[in-house]
Design an enzyme around this catalytic site. Structure first.
Site, PDB file in Angstrom:
ATOM      1  N   SER A 170      -5.463 -22.415  40.377  1.00  9.22           N
ATOM      2  CA  SER A 170      -6.162 -21.437  41.222  1.00  9.22           C
ATOM      3  C   SER A 170      -7.441 -21.984  41.824  1.00  9.22           C
ATOM      4  O   SER A 170      -8.171 -22.750  41.186  1.00  9.22           O
ATOM      5  CB  SER A 170      -6.510 -20.227  40.353  1.00  9.22           C
TER       6      SER A 170
ATOM      7  N   TYR B 111     -10.903 -16.457  33.056  1.00  6.27           N
ATOM      8  CA  TYR B 111      -9.635 -16.728  33.752  1.00  6.27           C
ATOM      9  C   TYR B 111      -9.602 -18.173  34.247  1.00  6.27           C
ATOM     10  O   TYR B 111      -8.650 -18.927  33.977  1.00  6.27           O
ATOM     11  CB  TYR B 111      -9.496 -15.754  34.942  1.00  6.27           C
TER      12      TYR B 111
ATOM     13  N   GLU C 285      -9.964 -20.358  42.043  1.00  8.19           N
ATOM     14  CA  GLU C 285     -11.032 -19.844  41.179  1.00  8.19           C
ATOM     15  C   GLU C 285     -11.592 -20.979  40.291  1.00  8.19           C
ATOM     16  O   GLU C 285     -12.729 -20.912  39.848  1.00  8.19           O
ATOM     17  CB  GLU C 285     -10.454 -18.701  40.343  1.00  8.19           C
TER      18      GLU C 285
END
Ligand code: NAP
Ligand code: GDD
Length: 340
Positions: free
Chosen positions: A125, A148, A127
């Protein structure tokens, strides 16, 4: 006939990927958790009409993953399952670690134990770039801020890069930037916006409450992004790829775009937690609620997918305004249909 196993098949990307692989002649197996709701109508239909197989399993349960590998005998494994909500990962951090790091490890390890030639896609990701300034590409530093992203990064380093370098395994990370669609989960900001504004338009909801309106994301169309996942696994050697549009917008701009598709432009007033969006009658239809703020925020993501364009021949074609329009219209039409 090639065989593929998709974990997370009940999610947004899983359903689109299942369709792409079935279209491309694959025998497709989807790992599903036992839930009270069961698989969506879209998946049930793929099961009935196109032969999509379901296997019960859970990333917490290594025996279920071993069994899934034995049944599916996959040439390709797509590990899309995760606790995918970044905001929730601050509240339930151990689950994010358990599923997104340890669970990914279980999937990848079991796939390689069953057949060391299995080609594996890991859903990494954007992120993971966290606070690294944009644009971000494959060479950018990782600076994750959420549980996460920390779990995703550990899985990427240990089970993707690590297994590739240490075991010569074929494992790729797709480092995907945000991608959305009418199938997007309702608690992600884009779908929350389109669904809430469609309800407001129909008089079914008074107000849309959001967190940080200033954060910027690079939003693309999920259906195009899953094609990149498959294309990555078609190459002779495994590599990681950033998948993104290269264009960013703020949450506020997403609200503006969706509201204008629905014919109710928003007029913004105030600032910070007092900022509100009003309709043309002067009624507040959008407001800020600090409960949606994150304790640590990733404020600025925009991807540079030039490697994917050069090597995979992949590039997005659906623009931001087309994506917002597709999502807002789908939510509005569905609400109208279900009221009839
Ligand atoms: P999603 O719609 O939230 O789907 C997540 C899937 O994971 C669901 O099928 C869910 O099953 C499954 N899952 C969760 N915990 C599980 C467990 N313990 N065992 C087995 N399955 C489990 O996510 P998405 O948007 O399709 O994203 C797919 C993947 O890409 C995720 O790994 C996500 O983190 C990653 N990613 C997404 C984006 C994006 O913008 N969409 C960007 C970058 C990376 P249930 O239906 O049973 O809950
Ligand atoms: N969910 C949500 N709800 N987000 C809000 C809200 C709200 O009410 N108000 C503002 N936001 C902001 C969040 O703080 C975040 O900065 C941004 O909107 C996007 O939030 P999400 O849609 O929840 O997505 P995300 O960027 O945190 O995570 C998604 O993209 C990642 C890739 O960058 C997920 O799909 C992840 O699984 C994925 O890895």
């Amino acid at each position: 006939m090639k065989r593929a196993l998709i974990t997370g098949v009940t999610g947004q990307d899983g359903s689109y990927l299942a369709e792409v692989l079935l279209d491309r002649g694959y025998d497709v197996y989807g790992l599903v958790r036992r839930t009270s709701g069961g698989p969506s109508d879209i998946l049930e239909q793929l099961h009935r009409t196109r032969g999509l197989h379901f296997i019960y399993g859970d990333l917490h349960d290594v025996a279920s993953l071993r069994r899934a590998m034995e049944i599916a005998k996959p040439d390709e494994v797509y590990n899309l399952a995760s606790q995918s909500h970044v905001g929730v990962s601050f509240e339930v951090p151990e689950d994010a670690w358990e599923v997104n790091y340890l669970g990914a490890g279980r999937v990848i390890t079991e796939a390689l134990k069953a057949n060391k030639a299995t080609r594996i896609y890991q859903a990494s990701s954007s992120e993971m770039f966290g606070t690294t300034p944009p644009p971000q590409n494959e060479l950018s530093a990782f600076a994750p801020v959420s549980p996460y992203a920390q779990a995703k990064l550990r899985a990427h380093k240990e089970y993707v890069v690590g297994y590739r370098e240490d075991k010569g395994a074929y494992v790729c990370s797709g480092i995907l930037f945000n991608h959305e669609s009418p199938r997007r989960g309702k608690h992600f900001v884009t779908r929350k916006i389109t669904l809430s504004l469609a309800k407001i338009k129909l008089g079914l909801q008074e107000r849309l409450e959001l967190g940080n309106l200033n954060v910027k994301r690079d939003w693309g169309y999920a259906k195009e992004y899953v094609v990149a996942m498959h294309t990555m696994l078609e190459r002779d050697s495994a590599e990681d790829f950033v998948i993104a549009t290269g264009v960013q917008h703020s949450v506020r701009e997403f609200v503006d775009a969706a509201a204008s598709v629905l014919g109710m432009p928003v007029l913004w007033e105030g600032s910070g937690v007092d900022e509100v969006g009003k309709n043309k009658k002067g009624e507040v239809i959008v407001s800020v609620n600090p409960k949606f703020f994150r304790s640590r925020e990733v404020s600025d993501l925009v991807g540079d997918a030039s490697k994917a364009k050069r090597i995979l021949g992949w590039e997005p074609s659906v623009s931001f305004s087309e994506l917002v329009s597709m999502m807002a219209k789908a939510d509005y039409d569905e609400l109208v249909r279900s009221a009839q």
